[in-house]
Design an enzyme around this catalytic site. Sequence first.
Site, PDB file in Angstrom:
ATOM      1  CB  SER A  28     -42.091  -8.024 -21.637  1.00 24.85           C
ATOM      2  OG  SER A  28     -42.877  -7.273 -20.731  1.00 24.85           O
ATOM      3  CG  ASP A  63     -40.627  -7.645 -12.773  1.00 24.47           C
ATOM      4  OD1 ASP A  63     -41.852  -7.405 -12.882  1.00 24.47           O
ATOM      5  OD2 ASP A  63     -39.966  -8.207 -13.664  1.00 24.47           O
ATOM      6  CG  HIS A 113     -41.993  -9.103 -16.508  1.00 23.74           C
ATOM      7  ND1 HIS A 113     -41.599  -7.810 -16.191  1.00 23.74           N
ATOM      8  CD2 HIS A 113     -42.265  -9.093 -17.831  1.00 23.74           C
ATOM      9  CE1 HIS A 113     -41.629  -7.061 -17.271  1.00 23.74           C
ATOM     10  NE2 HIS A 113     -42.035  -7.800 -18.285  1.00 23.74           N
TER      11      HIS A 113
END
Length: 563
Positions: A290, A532, A535
């Site tokens: 990702s 998170d 990312h």
Amino acid sequence: MKLQVSELPIGKPQSLRKTPKIAPFLVTLTVLFTIIPLYYYPSLRYNINNPNKTNDATTSSFDSLQESIKPAASMSSSEEEKEEQNNYNNENPKLETDGNIIVKRPESAKEELDDESSSESRNKPPEEIEDPTRLPGSTKSNKSDQTLSSRSQEQVASRKSSSGISRREKKRSAGRRRQRDSENVFKEGEKRGSRIVDSTGNKLIDTNREGLLSCDLFKGEWVPNPEGPYYTNSTCWAVQEHQNCMKFGRPDTGFLKWRWKPDGCELPLFDPEQFLEFVRGKSIAFVGDSVARNHMQSLICLLSKVIYPEDLSKTNDQNQRWVYKDYNFNISMFWAPYLVRTEKTDPNDVTKPFNLYLDEFDQDWTTNIETYDYVIISAGHWFFRPTMFYVDRRLAGCLYCPQDNVTHLTSYFSYRRAFRTAFRAINSLENFKGVTFLRTFAPSHFEGGLWDKGGDCVRTRPFKKNEKVLDDYNLQMYTIQLEELKIAKKDARRKGLRFRLFDATQSMLLRPDGHPSKYGHWPTQNVSLANDCVHWCLPGPIDTWNDFLFELFKREETERSFS
């Protein structure tokens, strides 16, 4: 045996007949032809007095010729040779030709990716390394001199007199000539606005001499950039929800106002129009997880200032494909978080362990990249999930598995095996002619706990250059990537393929402020979601990855145009 003066071929053999009246005259000529050469040609005296030396005049005349053409700083002694080499090295700093691009060998902590041919020369035993100053057919210095045959001497003299310089001088002259040619190209480029023609002869590439020859792009620091960002979450529809930090209420915008400044040069900011012209007729494949997709989305958003692509992706498929028809250019994302063949132990639950076949290719991407011009491969954070390791179709170990009868291994074991297999897959492709870039591990920034134990990333500014050090598992993962890239490059050289380093680790280590944290979703009552810190917000720090990428593309094309 010693050669006597009377044995020199100064005339026809005399008969035993009665000496005619002209004998005194011949005796006089004999004396003259004996004394005069010995006086004016000392080499004859030297040969007569040295039984190990040949009397072939060709050799002595060749030695005289070599002495006459040597420069003032000749290699007549080991001291003078060392002095000349030092002067040459000072005037021409050592450049690494690691692959095709020529840059100064970096002084950073990352391991050198040595040129295979240089390492082979260094690994040769001293007796096997060819001495360029030794004549063909002669023995080594530790053995007694042997007399060259007349035919060998004539060949050597002919060959060396025609070139006029030794093999070592030829190499040095060629190096100086290539350097002058490169300088002329750059001077010509400066006349045309610091631009040079690429390998097709059609496009112009923005370059600068410092950036091409001496700058380590990946060693530097973050400096203020009040002009950023260059797109927003409202102008680019490619931003995914969990990266849309501004949509979900992140209160600060200072993390958008920084750019990467390499030591010793400037990294040009991404120019979407120039990039699209550069990649006209080309293709890019992102292979990984990702975060790789995060990178691709950043590129699409930067290009959205000029044009939007057409989405040719299949429904419900992690793989994606985007086409810029006006430029005959396409971008693809190949979902491969483990890089190798993988199976889910539970098709409907990604939290359950995966089966990794660490020595088998992932056919989903390895069978589809042969036509791509550039492949950017990366992987990292998925390797910390529960996994079962298979080698030769047999269970070799596991990570975070409950079984007691299975060998428990670390993520480093699978990480190294996966990259080795992925690189081997690329090197095995028969029709692939593109360039493979390894984007190195981008560290996460959990503080105050692990990702599932309340860890968070709440900083609003980058770390300073020497404020943060790469350590622990980040250092281990990074080191493994460099080591496996070095192995892949050696194999690739034999097959004419190219692997390049895209080192994002150090620059991203300094950006704890660029993650979504809790701003990747709306707050949910009575639900605790992990922050998170893996990312990156879009827009955000990883937009700089495309500054890196475009500069690496330009370097690659520039080097190709020189070759």
